[in-house]
Motif scaffolding. Structure first.
Motif, PDB file in Angstrom:
ATOM      1  N   MET A 203       0.705  -1.206  -0.011  1.00 38.67           N
ATOM      2  CA  MET A 203       0.044  -0.043   0.080  1.00 38.67           C
ATOM      3  C   MET A 203       0.895   1.129  -0.117  1.00 38.67           C
ATOM      4  O   MET A 203       1.877   1.375   0.681  1.00 38.67           O
ATOM      5  N   ALA A 204       0.530   2.211  -0.971  1.00 38.16           N
ATOM      6  CA  ALA A 204       1.411   3.452  -1.111  1.00 38.16           C
ATOM      7  C   ALA A 204       1.315   4.212   0.300  1.00 38.16           C
ATOM      8  O   ALA A 204       0.508   4.066   1.032  1.00 38.16           O
ATOM      9  N   ILE A 205       2.340   4.808   0.499  1.00 39.33           N
ATOM     10  CA  ILE A 205       2.571   5.573   1.779  1.00 39.33           C
ATOM     11  C   ILE A 205       1.930   6.995   1.437  1.00 39.33           C
ATOM     12  O   ILE A 205       1.992   7.584   0.135  1.00 39.33           O
ATOM     13  N   GLU A 206       1.102   7.586   2.421  1.00 40.08           N
ATOM     14  CA  GLU A 206       0.313   8.913   2.364  1.00 40.08           C
ATOM     15  C   GLU A 206       1.397   9.976   2.916  1.00 40.08           C
ATOM     16  O   GLU A 206       1.178  10.323   3.844  1.00 40.08           O
ATOM     17  N   LEU A 207       2.355  10.336   1.877  1.00 40.66           N
ATOM     18  CA  LEU A 207       3.340  11.453   2.418  1.00 40.66           C
ATOM     19  C   LEU A 207       2.475  12.695   2.614  1.00 40.66           C
ATOM     20  O   LEU A 207       3.013  13.366   3.607  1.00 40.66           O
ATOM     21  N   ILE A 208       1.641  13.187   1.940  1.00 39.42           N
ATOM     22  CA  ILE A 208       0.927  14.486   2.418  1.00 39.42           C
ATOM     23  C   ILE A 208      -0.662  14.257   2.398  1.00 39.42           C
ATOM     24  O   ILE A 208      -1.102  13.532   1.845  1.00 39.42           O
ATOM     25  N   LYS A 209      -1.090  15.038   3.443  1.00 37.24           N
ATOM     26  CA  LYS A 209      -2.731  14.525   3.714  1.00 37.24           C
ATOM     27  C   LYS A 209      -3.116  16.186   3.947  1.00 37.24           C
ATOM     28  O   LYS A 209      -2.621  17.115   4.524  1.00 37.24           O
ATOM     29  N   LEU A 210      -4.402  16.412   3.801  1.00 34.44           N
ATOM     30  CA  LEU A 210      -5.018  17.663   3.801  1.00 34.44           C
ATOM     31  C   LEU A 210      -5.396  17.720   5.244  1.00 34.44           C
ATOM     32  O   LEU A 210      -6.238  16.993   5.745  1.00 34.44           O
ATOM     33  N   THR A 211      -5.107  18.930   5.850  1.00 36.57           N
ATOM     34  CA  THR A 211      -5.525  19.282   7.187  1.00 36.57           C
ATOM     35  C   THR A 211      -6.224  20.838   7.086  1.00 36.57           C
ATOM     36  O   THR A 211      -6.360  21.273   6.202  1.00 36.57           O
ATOM     37  N   ASP A 212      -6.860  21.017   8.367  1.00 37.37           N
ATOM     38  CA  ASP A 212      -7.412  22.409   8.297  1.00 37.37           C
ATOM     39  C   ASP A 212      -6.452  23.595   8.444  1.00 37.37           C
ATOM     40  O   ASP A 212      -6.783  24.822   8.184  1.00 37.37           O
ATOM     41  N   ARG A 213      -5.149  23.182   8.457  1.00 37.71           N
ATOM     42  CA  ARG A 213      -4.111  24.103   8.262  1.00 37.71           C
ATOM     43  C   ARG A 213      -3.404  24.357   6.857  1.00 37.71           C
ATOM     44  O   ARG A 213      -2.619  25.053   6.743  1.00 37.71           O
ATOM     45  N   GLY A 214      -3.773  22.905   6.220  1.00 35.30           N
ATOM     46  CA  GLY A 214      -3.025  22.993   4.940  1.00 35.30           C
ATOM     47  C   GLY A 214      -2.488  21.763   4.715  1.00 35.30           C
ATOM     48  O   GLY A 214      -2.738  20.527   5.219  1.00 35.30           O
ATOM     49  N   LEU A 215      -1.495  21.411   3.776  1.00 38.19           N
ATOM     50  CA  LEU A 215      -1.028  20.302   3.370  1.00 38.19           C
ATOM     51  C   LEU A 215      -0.116  19.715   4.192  1.00 38.19           C
ATOM     52  O   LEU A 215       1.112  20.392   4.571  1.00 38.19           O
ATOM     53  N   TYR A 216      -0.106  18.739   4.771  1.00 39.30           N
ATOM     54  CA  TYR A 216       0.655  18.197   6.026  1.00 39.30           C
ATOM     55  C   TYR A 216       1.591  17.124   5.740  1.00 39.30           C
ATOM     56  O   TYR A 216       0.925  16.151   5.094  1.00 39.30           O
ATOM     57  N   CYS A 217       2.521  16.964   5.562  1.00 41.82           N
ATOM     58  CA  CYS A 217       3.644  15.910   5.477  1.00 41.82           C
ATOM     59  C   CYS A 217       3.911  15.347   7.050  1.00 41.82           C
ATOM     60  O   CYS A 217       4.750  15.874   7.856  1.00 41.82           O
ATOM     61  N   GLU A 218       3.200  14.231   7.322  1.00 40.60           N
ATOM     62  CA  GLU A 218       3.144  13.649   8.697  1.00 40.60           C
ATOM     63  C   GLU A 218       4.459  13.226   8.781  1.00 40.60           C
ATOM     64  O   GLU A 218       5.063  13.423  10.229  1.00 40.60           O
TER      65      GLU A 218
END
Length: 343
Positions: free
Chosen positions: A1-16
């Motif tokens: 399964m591909a790693i979700e490097l960037i996700k959408l948050t209420d502050r913007g695009l987040y690299c966890e």
């Protein structure tokens, strides 16, 4: 399964994994900035990382107290195991795509970009990746740009005819990027070139960054009663229809924007001429950039996002939208930063 490097948050695009945000629209601890337009670079974060060539412009946007670190194009830094590097986006001076590599997965967040070469900034660099995050400001087939040289020829012809008719030429374009690109295509032999204060301030940042531009005179320093006939004045859209424009006497007005590709936009903006010049990729450019990545997954952030997603899915790609607060070139038409209100 591909790693979700960037996700959408209420502050913007987040690299966890890296614990940083890309172009956040709220204050965060660590912000990675693709370019200095106000919908991508906002004040209030603890620290910023941007590309080296954009440091003076970003400093002007964020203020002297902002903590800004810089990285040259192509150099990489590791942040909590995430390898990050900046690569030219061709949008404006100091614009960058953000390449992220983590555990064999490669994502590219392109920010705003265009493929056509521009004398005022580094050209777009195609990057291979697994997931590509793209804008879609002009993501419809009707948006196809003429070569830059043809638009510059149209602008200079318009200026020359205005001069022959004893008029000043008032040319509107976004203060950061568009005005400098317009300036690079003007023919100084036609007449003197003046600039609104917002444009002049950015011109100085471009010159400070090593970009060569024709000389401009700051309108605010000209003595009362100056004859502007035969000259051209570069100004942001916010100046249109303001008392500031009355000092130029008889004028012909024009607006340079990708939106001028559509009939009726010029009429709605109440200008005499419209030049379809954009710092964003057109339909062909978007498709060319996406194809060059080799990505099987494409995420569309702003513009005609749904339309582009449907097209990409129809062509066999895994595509989806990620709704952001970025505005693309819409900002040129509907709003202006506080700094553009001064002359």
């Amino acid at each position: 399964m591909a790693i979700e490097l960037i996700k959408l948050t209420d502050r913007g695009l987040y690299c966890e994994p890296g614990d940083f945000y890309i172009d956040p629209w709220k204050s965060v601890r660590s912000a990675v900035i693709t370019h200095a337009h106000s919908d991508h670079a906002r004040i209030g974060s603890d620290k910023y990382l941007t590309v080296e060539s954009g440091k003076y412009i970003l400093r002007s946007r964020l203020g002297e107290d902002a903590k800004i670190e810089c990285l040259p194009y192509g150099d990489a830094v590791e942040i909590n195991g995430v390898k990050l590097s900046f690569h030219p986006a061709g949008h404006v001076l100091g614009s960058a795509q953000v390449r992220l590599e983590y555990k064999g997965e490669i994502w590219v967040a392109s920010g705003d970009y265009k493929l056509e070469k521009d004398a005022t900034c580094a050209p777009f660099e195609p990057l291979s990746c697994h997931t590509f995050i793209t804008e879609s400001t002009f993501g419809l087939p009707i948006y196809r740009w003429l070569p830059e040289c043809q638009i510059f020829s149209q602008i200079n012809d318009w200026w020359q005819k205005n001069k022959e008719n004893g008029k000043a030429s008032l040319l509107y374009g976004y203060a950061l990027g568009k005005s400098q690109r317009l300036l690079s295509g003007l023919e100084p032999s036609i007449g003197p070139i003046f600039a609104h204060g917002a444009v002049q301030n950015v011109n100085e940042r471009y010159t400070q960054s090593g970009v060569k531009l024709p000389e401009t005179r700051y309108v605010g320093e000209m003595p009362k009663g100056t004859n502007f006939a035969g000259s051209i004045i570069l100004a942001p859209p916010s100046a249109h229809g303001s008392p500031w424009t009355r000092q130029f006497g008889p004028t012909s007005t024009a607006f340079a924007s990708g939106w001028m590709r559509i009939r009726g936009t010029r009429r709605r903006k109440s200008v005499d001429r419209g030049f379809a010049l954009s710092d964003h990729a057109d339909w062909n450019g978007l498709n060319q950039a996406i194809k060059a990545t080799g990505a099987q997954r494409v995420i569309v952030t702003h513009g005609y996002a749904n339309e582009l997603v449907r097209w990409l899915r129809g062509n066999g790609l895994q595509a989806s939208t990620m709704r952001t607060e970025y505005e693309g070139e819409l900002e040129e038409v509907t709003s202006a930063s506080a700094g553009e209100e001064a002359d």
